[in-house]
Every structure is written in structure tokens, then in C-alpha cells.
Design a protein around this motif. Sequence first.
Motif, PDB file in Angstrom:
ATOM      1  N   THR A   1     -21.631  -0.119 -35.793  1.00 56.35           N
ATOM      2  CA  THR A   1     -22.085  -0.969 -35.390  1.00 56.35           C
ATOM      3  C   THR A   1     -23.359  -1.191 -34.614  1.00 56.35           C
ATOM      4  O   THR A   1     -24.620  -2.480 -35.199  1.00 56.35           O
ATOM      5  CB  THR A   1     -21.507  -2.245 -34.352  1.00 56.35           C
ATOM      6  OG1 THR A   1     -20.716  -2.246 -34.618  1.00 56.35           O
ATOM      7  CG2 THR A   1     -21.541  -3.401 -34.016  1.00 56.35           C
ATOM      8  N   TRP A   2     -23.946  -0.614 -33.966  1.00 56.09           N
ATOM      9  CA  TRP A   2     -25.261  -0.237 -33.213  1.00 56.09           C
ATOM     10  C   TRP A   2     -25.987  -0.361 -34.333  1.00 56.09           C
ATOM     11  O   TRP A   2     -27.468  -0.560 -34.752  1.00 56.09           O
ATOM     12  CB  TRP A   2     -25.913   0.627 -32.320  1.00 56.09           C
ATOM     13  CG  TRP A   2     -25.277   0.272 -30.247  1.00 56.09           C
ATOM     14  CD1 TRP A   2     -24.021   1.358 -30.298  1.00 56.09           C
ATOM     15  CD2 TRP A   2     -25.654  -1.299 -30.671  1.00 56.09           C
ATOM     16  NE1 TRP A   2     -23.972   0.200 -29.493  1.00 56.09           N
ATOM     17  CE2 TRP A   2     -24.619  -1.357 -29.146  1.00 56.09           C
ATOM     18  CE3 TRP A   2     -26.367  -2.221 -30.085  1.00 56.09           C
ATOM     19  CZ2 TRP A   2     -24.480  -1.701 -28.366  1.00 56.09           C
ATOM     20  CZ3 TRP A   2     -26.180  -3.158 -29.408  1.00 56.09           C
ATOM     21  CH2 TRP A   2     -24.724  -3.562 -28.332  1.00 56.09           C
ATOM     22  N   ALA A   3     -25.731   0.238 -35.530  1.00 52.98           N
ATOM     23  CA  ALA A   3     -26.673   0.934 -36.803  1.00 52.98           C
ATOM     24  C   ALA A   3     -27.360  -0.236 -37.337  1.00 52.98           C
ATOM     25  O   ALA A   3     -27.753  -0.303 -37.696  1.00 52.98           O
ATOM     26  CB  ALA A   3     -26.430   2.425 -37.285  1.00 52.98           C
ATOM     27  N   ARG A   4     -25.922  -0.629 -38.124  1.00 58.00           N
ATOM     28  CA  ARG A   4     -25.748  -1.625 -38.424  1.00 58.00           C
ATOM     29  C   ARG A   4     -26.706  -3.289 -38.399  1.00 58.00           C
ATOM     30  O   ARG A   4     -27.532  -3.999 -38.901  1.00 58.00           O
ATOM     31  CB  ARG A   4     -24.875  -2.593 -38.873  1.00 58.00           C
ATOM     32  CG  ARG A   4     -23.842  -2.082 -40.008  1.00 58.00           C
ATOM     33  CD  ARG A   4     -22.618  -2.518 -40.815  1.00 58.00           C
ATOM     34  NE  ARG A   4     -22.013  -2.521 -39.662  1.00 58.00           N
ATOM     35  CZ  ARG A   4     -21.017  -2.605 -39.005  1.00 58.00           C
ATOM     36  NH1 ARG A   4     -20.725  -1.213 -39.596  1.00 58.00           N
ATOM     37  NH2 ARG A   4     -20.207  -2.340 -38.020  1.00 58.00           N
ATOM     38  N   THR A   5     -26.346  -2.964 -36.794  1.00 56.95           N
ATOM     39  CA  THR A   5     -27.645  -4.166 -36.201  1.00 56.95           C
ATOM     40  C   THR A   5     -28.900  -3.755 -36.561  1.00 56.95           C
ATOM     41  O   THR A   5     -29.825  -4.872 -36.668  1.00 56.95           O
ATOM     42  CB  THR A   5     -26.635  -4.116 -34.435  1.00 56.95           C
ATOM     43  OG1 THR A   5     -25.760  -4.520 -34.473  1.00 56.95           O
ATOM     44  CG2 THR A   5     -28.042  -5.425 -34.060  1.00 56.95           C
ATOM     45  N   LEU A   6     -29.359  -2.606 -36.007  1.00 57.37           N
ATOM     46  CA  LEU A   6     -31.125  -2.436 -36.282  1.00 57.37           C
ATOM     47  C   LEU A   6     -31.404  -2.352 -37.204  1.00 57.37           C
ATOM     48  O   LEU A   6     -32.780  -2.630 -37.439  1.00 57.37           O
ATOM     49  CB  LEU A   6     -31.401  -0.408 -36.081  1.00 57.37           C
ATOM     50  CG  LEU A   6     -30.661  -0.391 -33.816  1.00 57.37           C
ATOM     51  CD1 LEU A   6     -31.049   0.799 -33.850  1.00 57.37           C
ATOM     52  CD2 LEU A   6     -31.953  -1.294 -33.150  1.00 57.37           C
ATOM     53  N   LEU A   7     -30.709  -1.967 -38.615  1.00 55.48           N
ATOM     54  CA  LEU A   7     -31.323  -2.736 -40.054  1.00 55.48           C
ATOM     55  C   LEU A   7     -31.096  -3.734 -40.488  1.00 55.48           C
ATOM     56  O   LEU A   7     -32.019  -3.541 -40.985  1.00 55.48           O
ATOM     57  CB  LEU A   7     -29.790  -1.389 -40.803  1.00 55.48           C
ATOM     58  CG  LEU A   7     -29.921   0.204 -40.631  1.00 55.48           C
ATOM     59  CD1 LEU A   7     -28.914   0.969 -41.285  1.00 55.48           C
ATOM     60  CD2 LEU A   7     -31.740   0.587 -41.169  1.00 55.48           C
ATOM     61  N   GLN A   8     -30.214  -4.851 -39.932  1.00 58.02           N
ATOM     62  CA  GLN A   8     -30.725  -6.189 -40.449  1.00 58.02           C
ATOM     63  C   GLN A   8     -31.513  -6.392 -39.708  1.00 58.02           C
ATOM     64  O   GLN A   8     -32.508  -7.278 -40.017  1.00 58.02           O
ATOM     65  CB  GLN A   8     -29.282  -6.346 -39.303  1.00 58.02           C
ATOM     66  CG  GLN A   8     -29.230  -8.233 -40.102  1.00 58.02           C
ATOM     67  CD  GLN A   8     -28.295  -8.682 -41.325  1.00 58.02           C
ATOM     68  OE1 GLN A   8     -27.550  -7.622 -42.058  1.00 58.02           O
ATOM     69  NE2 GLN A   8     -28.933  -9.837 -41.598  1.00 58.02           N
TER      70      GLN A   8
END
Length: 662
Positions: free
Chosen positions: A369-376
Motif C-alpha cells: 500500500t505504501w509503495a502504491r501511494t508513493l508511486l501515485q
Amino acid sequence: MPREARDTLFLLAVIAWTITPHLAQLPAWCGVLTLIVLLWRGRLAIANESLPGRWVLVGVLAIAIGLTLLSYRTLLGKEPGIAMVVALMALKTLELRARRDAFVVFFLGFFLILTHFLYSQTLLVAAAMVVSVWGLLTAVVLAHMPVGVPSLRRAGALAARTALFGAPVMALLFVLFPRVSPLWGVPDDGVSKSGLSNTMRMGSVAQVALSEAIAMRVKFDGPVPPRDAFYFRGPVLTRFDGVEWRPVPLFAPLESTLRPRGRPIRYEATVEPLRLATIPMLEATRVPPRVDGYGIGLRGDLQVLADRPIYERIRFTGEAYLDYTLGPMRRPGDLGESLHLPDGFNPRTLAWAAALRRDPRYAGADAATWARTLLQHIRGAGFSYTLAPSTYGRDAVDEFWLDRREGFCEHFAASFVVIMRALGVPARIVTGYQGADPEPVDGYYIVRESSAHAWAEYWQADIGWVRADPTAAVAPDRIGRSNRLVAAPGFVAEALGNVSPELMASLRNGWEALNNRWNQWVLNYSRGQQFDALRNLGFSSPSWQDLAFLLIGALSVLALAGALWAWFDRHRVDPWVRQLERLRAELRRLGIAAEPHEPPRALAARARARLGADAEPLVRLLDDLERQRYGRGASERPDRALTREFTARARALRPAWRGAAR
């Protein structure tokens, strides 16, 4: 032009040709000094003036030594040694008073040819050095022809023929002589650098991306993976001191487990000199490759390491699993290095991450979730991918993430890892190459220095290490299609850019294919290939002893053949002598005494005295022979037509003079 002046100018031209490729590695003073000395010597040869005295040479030598010490602080080592050899070779031309001095120049020239391969072993350098060898051999031939004025064409042809006679021996030694690490594999070598490093600072990889030099060539045995899977893993950088990223030391424990799925991708790779111990390989590799002369191991972080830095071109076969999981599924206690953030660096970014972590929307968020948030965030916050970001200061992540938002792959990867660690997720940077040229050349996909890349990995429970490429979030074409950024063209590049792109690409691909053949067949000829050649000759389990016996036997056969040729050559009769002996035999049949020591002129006088007017055709032919053999424009070989005409006329006279004799 007098012969001495002509031969001297030819030798000076060969020396200049041999030295020229060195000028890119030598200090400017060395090239200028060499040019002045060679021009000076050429002027003396043309004007037929005397050579300078000994003290003048001592003075110039002292200048060369002083400039070498000023440039390198020493006279020992590769670079100062080559600079001194170049200077000494030029100075020695000012002492060409005898053949002995010329031979010293020849031997210095042959040694200087070898030193070129300390810097480069490309096909162009090899071709240039073949010309140098031919030129020096021609000069040697001229030195061994002191009488007359032999033409350069004749001496060059003899030199080329001599070199061709020696070619089988050279080829035999190349194929069978035991392979050892090349002489040019020395630590201070000037070979092309891979662009990768065991450390990373913001800006370092961006500088490498400007280079279109070839980093590696890859040929797949079977289906070619999609372009976005072309990740060649190099150094894994985990330790961070706030400025620089470094790998975990070799002695540190790395608990990791690779669990591949599906069928592997098999490929063959030719990697240019790395100057690192890390070998970039397609992710993910389960078994380290075999490289002749090196011990290769696989670390827990999937780095493929050699037992020493690699200073030569290597070739190997490998297998890669595109679908895999890596690392422990349960969090071990040794991931502290992947969570560490130094105190006092990037405080604003850490505060930004802390605020994100307190956001109620992300309560209980996991690593994915954190990875998706940063990429977003990267996709929507106005970040830009550029080849020339401006200089960053001490808190580079703060400036990039919160202020400027423009950078290259390392900026995105480093910032992503720092924030993931601030969020409590183990993360690290992986460097290597990503992508390749769109079309293969001679079956090989070319990975260039401009494909140097940095991406991130984070650890997720129940899965292990997961790749995340923040660059793909802002520049998807960089990953999906290998559309690399290019620097602004200069004047020459802009002019070349007006040429048809298809023509330029075709020419470059053809040249690189030729270079690849040179690399595969010559530079990468290894001990393994030697043993494969022995197997093809019938050796079931070849060894060094078999190689030595075969080499000694082949050299013995060649030596015997050379001895037989020398014996035959020693007993050969000079074609001029053979022609004159045939003419003497015809004269004896006419009753004319013809002694072996008599020249054609004496034979003509004896024939006129014996035959009178009937001898005029024979006398004319004997006079022609005299001019052909000893005249100003002497021929190199006898005239066979003259021999046939003389024989025919002598036989026509034979019946009449036999009757007169009775």
C-alpha cells in the motif's frame, strides 16, 4: 630524391602513424614534442644536413624527462613509461647514422605497437597496428637492401609476403597457446568503464546516461522477454550515510531465498570491461555463470560477484526467471540495514513521511500500500524525468521530493527508498541496466551505457523483496520501450543528424555487428574454447598436457617444413643465371666456346667472331639481355620471350654451321 632521404621520410611517416593513436592518452606536451622532433628530422633528411650533436639530444631528453615527472610525478608505471617510449623513439630518429641505430628504432616501434593494446583492443586499433607492422617490416627490408635503389613497392611487397609466411605460425600460437589473463587487464588500465559503481550519489548515473558506448550484448536462446523485463541486476546498495549509498559488506549475513516460477530464459552475454567485481545479469539468476579465470558467486541479494574486479571483456551463458519471489517471507532480524536512516539528513522528507503515516486513511497499511501511494504521488505531483537536473545540496531528497521535483532514475529511486524506510518498510536501491536497443544486431540485443538505471526494492511480509521502479511512474516509455533521454546535440552531432536516420542506424548496426564478431572470435577466445577445439580434433577429455603436445607437434612440423624450404631455396639457381646458362648451351652447340664466367657482352663478341653476319640476331638478343640485367632500368626478372627467341634462332643456324664444320 636520394635513397637515404626517401627511406628516412618513409620511416618517419610509419613512426607518426604508430604514435598517433596514443595521442588521446598522452599529455599534450608529448604529442607536440614528438611532432617537432619528427618534422625536424624530416627537414634534415630533405636538406641533407648533418644530424644534431649529442648535447642537443641530451637537452631534449632532459626536457622530456622533466615534463614526464611534472605530468605523472614518477617515471614508473604504464602512462609515464609509454610517454617516455614515444619521446625516446622520436629522439632516436635524430641518431640515424648507421643501420644499428635504425634497428633500435624498428624494435622501439614494434614495442610501441604492443602498448596500444593496453588501452584498446578494438577492430580499428588492430587494423591500424597491422598497417604499422607492415610499415616497420618494409623499413627493415629496406635496411637489408643496402645496394641500389630498391623501390618502396618492391620492399613493401616483400614485407607483406614475409608476414603472410608467418601468419600460419601466428594463427597456430593464437589457437593453441595457453590462454592467460590479457596483459591489458591491469588496474590502471584505460579501457571503457561500465558506468556502474559500488557507490551512488545523486547525479552519478545521469552522467553515465550520456554515453552511447556498448555495455553488453545479449543473445537469447529461445523466446525474447518483453522489453520491460530487461532488468540486468548490478550492485545492490543498502547502506546510506545521508549522502552516499553503498552495498552491504561481503562478510555481513544476507538471509535470502529465491523461489523461481515457470521456465527460465536462457541467454548468452558478452560484457565489456567492468572494473567492478559485480557482473550484471538478467533478473533473477539462481545459478552464477562460469567465467574462465574467475571464481563467481551469488549473494543473498542476488548480486553476482567475481573474486576480483574484471578488467577484460567476458562472455558467459546464464538463466533467468522472470517470475520469482526473493527473500525471507517472515521478517528476520537482520533487515536493520534496510531500515536505517542517518540522523540530521532530509528532515522535511522525514516529516512528510511521518504525516503520511499518521493519516487515518492509511491506518494499518502494508508495504504494498505504501509503495502504491508513493508511486501515485509521483504520477500526480508534477515530477519530471530529465537528463540534466540542477545541482542538489546536502539534503538532496528534501530538495527533489518537495521542491524541484525533477531528476533522473537515481533521484526517484533514492527518494522512494528513503521514504519507504521512514514509513517503517525495509527498502534498498538496485543499480544496473534496463532496456536495450529496439532491434537486435547480428542476433544480439545491445545494452548501452545510456541504459544504466537505478530502481528500488522493498520488503513485504509473506512475499519477500519486491521490485518497484519509480521512474516508470513518471516516464513509462523509459521502461516499457527503452526510450532513453538523449543529451542536446553538439555541432558535429547536429550535422550528422541531418543524415537519414535509417542510414545512420544501418551503418552503426553493421559496424557493431562486425565488432561483435571480432569480440566473439578473437578477444573472447578462452581456455574453454581451446578445449572445445581439442574435442573437435578427437580428444575425449582434453587437458593442458594435450594442448602442449599438440602445440609442440604442430610447431615441429612447421619448423621441419621451414627447414625443407630453406634447403630448397639454398639449392635454387638464380633465374638470371639459369637463363644465361641456357643461352651458353645453345652457343656451344654452334661450336662457340662459352665459359661460365663470361657476361653476355663477351658472348656476343665471340659469336660475331665465329658466325660473322649470321650472328647478328643472336648478338642483338645478347645485347638486350645485357641491358635488362645490368642497365639503368634493369628488370627484376628475366625475359622468357628473349630466351625462346634466342633458342629458336640458334637452332635455325645449327644445320648450316654443322655442314660448314664438316
